[in-house]
Design a protein around this motif. Sequence first.
Motif, PDB file in Angstrom:
ATOM      1  N   LEU A  29     -15.378   8.245  -7.823  1.00  0.00           N
ATOM      2  CA  LEU A  29     -15.490   9.683  -7.554  1.00  0.00           C
ATOM      3  C   LEU A  29     -15.217   9.988  -6.082  1.00  0.00           C
ATOM      4  O   LEU A  29     -14.529  10.965  -5.754  1.00  0.00           O
ATOM      5  N   ASP A  30     -15.749   9.166  -5.182  1.00  0.00           N
ATOM      6  CA  ASP A  30     -15.501   9.376  -3.756  1.00  0.00           C
ATOM      7  C   ASP A  30     -14.024   9.179  -3.423  1.00  0.00           C
ATOM      8  O   ASP A  30     -13.472   9.891  -2.577  1.00  0.00           O
ATOM      9  N   LEU A  31     -13.374   8.239  -4.089  1.00  0.00           N
ATOM     10  CA  LEU A  31     -11.938   8.025  -3.860  1.00  0.00           C
ATOM     11  C   LEU A  31     -11.115   9.211  -4.344  1.00  0.00           C
ATOM     12  O   LEU A  31     -10.051   9.506  -3.791  1.00  0.00           O
ATOM     13  N   SER A  32     -11.615   9.918  -5.361  1.00  0.00           N
ATOM     14  CA  SER A  32     -10.861  11.063  -5.896  1.00  0.00           C
ATOM     15  C   SER A  32     -10.684  12.161  -4.849  1.00  0.00           C
ATOM     16  O   SER A  32      -9.802  13.006  -4.978  1.00  0.00           O
ATOM     17  N   ASP A  33     -11.510  12.140  -3.795  1.00  0.00           N
ATOM     18  CA  ASP A  33     -11.390  13.149  -2.735  1.00  0.00           C
ATOM     19  C   ASP A  33     -10.183  12.900  -1.823  1.00  0.00           C
ATOM     20  O   ASP A  33      -9.721  13.825  -1.159  1.00  0.00           O
ATOM     21  N   VAL A  34      -9.700  11.650  -1.777  1.00  0.00           N
ATOM     22  CA  VAL A  34      -8.690  11.314  -0.757  1.00  0.00           C
ATOM     23  C   VAL A  34      -7.361  10.831  -1.325  1.00  0.00           C
ATOM     24  O   VAL A  34      -6.373  10.761  -0.597  1.00  0.00           O
ATOM     25  N   SER A  51      10.065   1.722  -7.773  1.00  0.00           N
ATOM     26  CA  SER A  51      11.290   2.435  -7.392  1.00  0.00           C
ATOM     27  C   SER A  51      11.198   3.036  -5.993  1.00  0.00           C
ATOM     28  O   SER A  51      12.069   3.807  -5.597  1.00  0.00           O
ATOM     29  N   GLY A  52      10.094   2.737  -5.278  1.00  0.00           N
ATOM     30  CA  GLY A  52      10.006   3.166  -3.879  1.00  0.00           C
ATOM     31  C   GLY A  52       8.935   4.185  -3.563  1.00  0.00           C
ATOM     32  O   GLY A  52       8.728   4.528  -2.399  1.00  0.00           O
ATOM     33  N   LEU A  53       8.204   4.675  -4.571  1.00  0.00           N
ATOM     34  CA  LEU A  53       7.170   5.674  -4.310  1.00  0.00           C
ATOM     35  C   LEU A  53       5.961   5.014  -3.655  1.00  0.00           C
ATOM     36  O   LEU A  53       5.579   3.900  -4.012  1.00  0.00           O
ATOM     37  N   ASN A  54       5.339   5.710  -2.706  1.00  0.00           N
ATOM     38  CA  ASN A  54       4.161   5.163  -2.034  1.00  0.00           C
ATOM     39  C   ASN A  54       3.060   6.223  -2.003  1.00  0.00           C
ATOM     40  O   ASN A  54       2.969   7.025  -1.084  1.00  0.00           O
ATOM     41  N   LEU A  55       2.275   6.243  -3.077  1.00  0.00           N
ATOM     42  CA  LEU A  55       1.152   7.181  -3.201  1.00  0.00           C
ATOM     43  C   LEU A  55      -0.116   6.393  -3.493  1.00  0.00           C
ATOM     44  O   LEU A  55      -0.074   5.229  -3.879  1.00  0.00           O
ATOM     45  N   ARG A  56      -1.269   7.055  -3.344  1.00  0.00           N
ATOM     46  CA  ARG A  56      -2.551   6.464  -3.744  1.00  0.00           C
ATOM     47  C   ARG A  56      -3.036   7.175  -5.007  1.00  0.00           C
ATOM     48  O   ARG A  56      -2.989   8.397  -5.090  1.00  0.00           O
ATOM     49  N   SER A  57      -3.501   6.390  -5.977  1.00  0.00           N
ATOM     50  CA  SER A  57      -4.056   6.962  -7.210  1.00  0.00           C
ATOM     51  C   SER A  57      -5.350   6.240  -7.549  1.00  0.00           C
ATOM     52  O   SER A  57      -5.551   5.085  -7.176  1.00  0.00           O
ATOM     53  N   VAL A  58      -6.225   6.930  -8.268  1.00  0.00           N
ATOM     54  CA  VAL A  58      -7.451   6.299  -8.757  1.00  0.00           C
ATOM     55  C   VAL A  58      -7.651   6.700 -10.212  1.00  0.00           C
ATOM     56  O   VAL A  58      -7.331   7.826 -10.607  1.00  0.00           O
ATOM     57  N   THR A  59      -8.143   5.765 -10.999  1.00  0.00           N
ATOM     58  CA  THR A  59      -8.526   6.039 -12.380  1.00  0.00           C
ATOM     59  C   THR A  59     -10.041   6.093 -12.459  1.00  0.00           C
ATOM     60  O   THR A  59     -10.715   5.153 -12.033  1.00  0.00           O
ATOM     61  N   ILE A 117      -6.229   6.225   9.014  1.00  0.00           N
ATOM     62  CA  ILE A 117      -5.802   5.687   7.711  1.00  0.00           C
ATOM     63  C   ILE A 117      -5.244   6.808   6.844  1.00  0.00           C
ATOM     64  O   ILE A 117      -4.198   6.662   6.202  1.00  0.00           O
ATOM     65  N   LEU A 118      -5.922   7.958   6.841  1.00  0.00           N
ATOM     66  CA  LEU A 118      -5.435   9.097   6.063  1.00  0.00           C
ATOM     67  C   LEU A 118      -4.075   9.561   6.561  1.00  0.00           C
ATOM     68  O   LEU A 118      -3.189   9.899   5.764  1.00  0.00           O
ATOM     69  N   LEU A 119      -3.885   9.556   7.870  1.00  0.00           N
ATOM     70  CA  LEU A 119      -2.593   9.946   8.443  1.00  0.00           C
ATOM     71  C   LEU A 119      -1.505   8.954   8.044  1.00  0.00           C
ATOM     72  O   LEU A 119      -0.374   9.340   7.741  1.00  0.00           O
ATOM     73  N   HIS A 120      -1.866   7.665   8.055  1.00  0.00           N
ATOM     74  CA  HIS A 120      -0.889   6.624   7.705  1.00  0.00           C
ATOM     75  C   HIS A 120      -0.439   6.760   6.251  1.00  0.00           C
ATOM     76  O   HIS A 120       0.765   6.715   5.959  1.00  0.00           O
ATOM     77  N   ILE A 121      -1.403   6.963   5.337  1.00  0.00           N
ATOM     78  CA  ILE A 121      -1.003   7.060   3.930  1.00  0.00           C
ATOM     79  C   ILE A 121      -0.283   8.386   3.662  1.00  0.00           C
ATOM     80  O   ILE A 121       0.584   8.455   2.792  1.00  0.00           O
ATOM     81  N   ARG A 122      -0.617   9.422   4.434  1.00  0.00           N
ATOM     82  CA  ARG A 122       0.128  10.684   4.295  1.00  0.00           C
ATOM     83  C   ARG A 122       1.570  10.502   4.758  1.00  0.00           C
ATOM     84  O   ARG A 122       2.510  11.006   4.121  1.00  0.00           O
ATOM     85  N   ILE A 146     -14.347   2.431   1.208  1.00  0.00           N
ATOM     86  CA  ILE A 146     -13.211   3.351   1.090  1.00  0.00           C
ATOM     87  C   ILE A 146     -12.093   2.954   2.043  1.00  0.00           C
ATOM     88  O   ILE A 146     -10.914   2.911   1.663  1.00  0.00           O
ATOM     89  N   VAL A 147     -12.454   2.642   3.296  1.00  0.00           N
ATOM     90  CA  VAL A 147     -11.442   2.238   4.285  1.00  0.00           C
ATOM     91  C   VAL A 147     -10.728   0.971   3.827  1.00  0.00           C
ATOM     92  O   VAL A 147      -9.495   0.859   3.900  1.00  0.00           O
ATOM     93  N   ASP A 148     -11.485   0.011   3.319  1.00  0.00           N
ATOM     94  CA  ASP A 148     -10.918  -1.273   2.889  1.00  0.00           C
ATOM     95  C   ASP A 148      -9.922  -1.082   1.742  1.00  0.00           C
ATOM     96  O   ASP A 148      -8.788  -1.582   1.788  1.00  0.00           O
ATOM     97  N   ILE A 149     -10.298  -0.324   0.722  1.00  0.00           N
ATOM     98  CA  ILE A 149      -9.425  -0.180  -0.443  1.00  0.00           C
ATOM     99  C   ILE A 149      -8.188   0.660  -0.105  1.00  0.00           C
ATOM    100  O   ILE A 149      -7.083   0.379  -0.585  1.00  0.00           O
ATOM    101  N   LEU A 150      -8.351   1.677   0.735  1.00  0.00           N
ATOM    102  CA  LEU A 150      -7.192   2.504   1.107  1.00  0.00           C
ATOM    103  C   LEU A 150      -6.182   1.722   1.933  1.00  0.00           C
ATOM    104  O   LEU A 150      -4.978   1.964   1.864  1.00  0.00           O
ATOM    105  N   ARG A 151      -6.675   0.795   2.743  1.00  0.00           N
ATOM    106  CA  ARG A 151      -5.767  -0.021   3.562  1.00  0.00           C
ATOM    107  C   ARG A 151      -4.948  -0.989   2.716  1.00  0.00           C
ATOM    108  O   ARG A 151      -3.811  -1.318   3.055  1.00  0.00           O
TER     109      ARG A 151
END
Length: 757
Positions: free
Chosen positions: A338-343, A265-273, A169-174, A307-312
């Motif tokens: 906080l755990d999501l802030s690591d990834v 506009s096409g950006l594909n990143l992960r963010s957490v508040t 999953i980390l490789l896919h989002i990278r 974490i896996v569920d939300i990242l997917r």
Amino acid sequence: MPEHMSVSVRELMEYVYRGGSIDDRFRSHSSMVEGTLIHQAVQKEYKDSDQKEVDLQYQYLIDEVSLNIHGRCDGLLQFSDGPVIDEIKSTSRLLEEISEESYPIYWAQAKGYAYIYADKEDLEEIRVQLTYVQKQTKEKKRFMHVFAKADLELFMQDTVEEYMSYARILLHIREQKEKSIPEFSFPFPGYRKGQRKLAGAVYRTSQEKRNLFAQAPTGIGKTISTLFPAIKSMQLGEQERIFYLTAKTVTRMTAEEGLQLMEESGLNLRSVTITAKDKICFKEETICQPEHCEFAAGYYDRINGAIVDILRNETQMTRSVVETYARKHKVCPFEFSLDLSDVVDIVICDYNYIFDPRVSLKRLLPEHKKKTTLLVDEAHNLVERARSMYSATIFQNSYWEMEDQWKETNEKLAQTAKAVRKDLESISHNEHESTIEAIPGDLEENLERFVYRAEFELKEQNDGEKGEALLDCYFSTQNFLKILALVDDHYEFIVTNSQGNKSLKLFCLDPSHILERVTRPFRSSVYFSATLSPFAYYKDMLGGQDDDYILRLPSPFQPEQIEVMISPLSTRFKNREQTAERLAELLYNQVKKQHGNHLCFFPSYQYMNMVYHHFKKYGDIESVAQEHGMTEERRDDFLAQFVSGGQLVGFAVLGGIFSEGVDLRGDRLNGVAVVGIGIAPRSFEKELINTYFTKRGENGYDYAYVYPGMNKVMQAGGRLIRSEEDHGIIQLIDDRFLSNKYTKLLPEEWRSFRIIR
């Protein structure tokens, strides 16, 4: 070609082997510095032939993924019968309570290092030692195991296979990130005046690993102009993460809106508040213990699935998104974020998660910081926030209460509380506030003893008011000790004697040196605000260095969009009652001159209500006043009344929730009035700041009073013109605005003012 990714031994083992519940009653709150000092003390006992902080790496090829597993073991000890991997852990627990099985995750980490070293040296077997150090007594307890390399190899295989579903999953989002960043462009047809210059400066700052101080007036679009170039800077791979730091909820929402716009506009990143624990907690009472909260109980057994569920499925993990998945997986929403802030790639959060030593993210390791850029929004707020973060107070009566409550059931705890109380009793006997040269010699040691005893009592699951009071006193003592470790000649010790309850405050006069030290390990830091004026003051107070970049941008708006008036009426405290009625008349005349909605800002609630009483006599104008302690819902209701085409006058407090970060675009706001020059009343602490900076060769009065006050004025006035279509009027009411000291601090676009006699 295999895909490459890297993970530390610690991160790998924590992901696979962590389990159990959150229990805030007894979590280790020791700083990384304390843990490092304990490690160093153990390592000093090593023999000359032993090695410390040994770098280890292993390349693991699995399913076309090349996984670089790396880490640094605490010790590699050499004995005649072979090497020993030493893993050092500090603990608050009594050593007799710790067995070999107490912390499986520590064994897992040590076995990871052992396998890498055994493979590198082609050893058939290797010994692994866990060294526990009691934080208070510094006593040690050691356990040792001999592991066959073949068994360690099977252990590593199982561990890596367990980790790989998450790794993919980390490789896919990278891959999504790396593909989208080069392809996406600025999310507007063109740049506003000054916007391209700011974006270019931020990009250059990040690329060159420098710091930037930027004054960018309202309307430039600071959020997009900083986020966009910082994200584009990720393209080269050296920068991996952005922390967007804010002081207020409304500016966090602006950052979220900017990311949403870029995603469209096409950006594909992960963010957490990250939302404050007390705001996002699902329970009525925020008690992070498994007996009280089902979201804390078994948290670490369920968090990986969450974490896996939300990242997917999600890219922007805003508060509502985090809450949805936290309920679905029954995990604490705060710890989840906080755990999501690591990834994730971008973390949106309050200043304190980076700057406050009491709540900063300890998980941000040095190797992460050097690949992270900080974007500090509304940076003018950080000066006072930092001064507060780096100050701490303890109260004599808190320890008196602990002494009284525990003398029957825990004599040792009561005795340590008594020792602290007597130390505080012994200092200055002045009636009100005074400073002392040094704190009593035994106070620090007695505070540490109190923490030590309180920790053991808190482990006994003390509930109810008595346990809660102990927990509060424990945390305030911990905080005091953390700040005490920072104290130097930038501090004063303030003793206050109020109705027999003596307090001792570690007061940070100048936070700049700590801010500079905190940000130094990061790749780059960008401080930006519409009001970093005067520039030299803010650069100095925020820890700026000679080689930092600076950027001042002019307003993007036309002079004719704003009409500025100065009414030289005295708003000094002694004149307020005599001038209140005339002041109400000035505000009424402003509203009659400029049809529409107006916001009027006052230096205090008392003054605001005094003038509001007179203003309400004008029955033809609808008005509304800010209330003390408004909830977020009430704040939203207040602002919702300012509708396009309406005629409403709002009365609010200068420097409060409505004078910063509020965005009433177009016809929702047509005029602003600022009453007074924003100067805080003289106080003991302000006078200490005055004296400190005067001794440093600065204008101490300006540092303590004038600059912070005028910043509030400019922030309030900045609510008016928010876009190219906005027009309106600003009235500054105080005779001091006409003096040279204050006139030269006004923004350039305000200086063509008209005087109302």
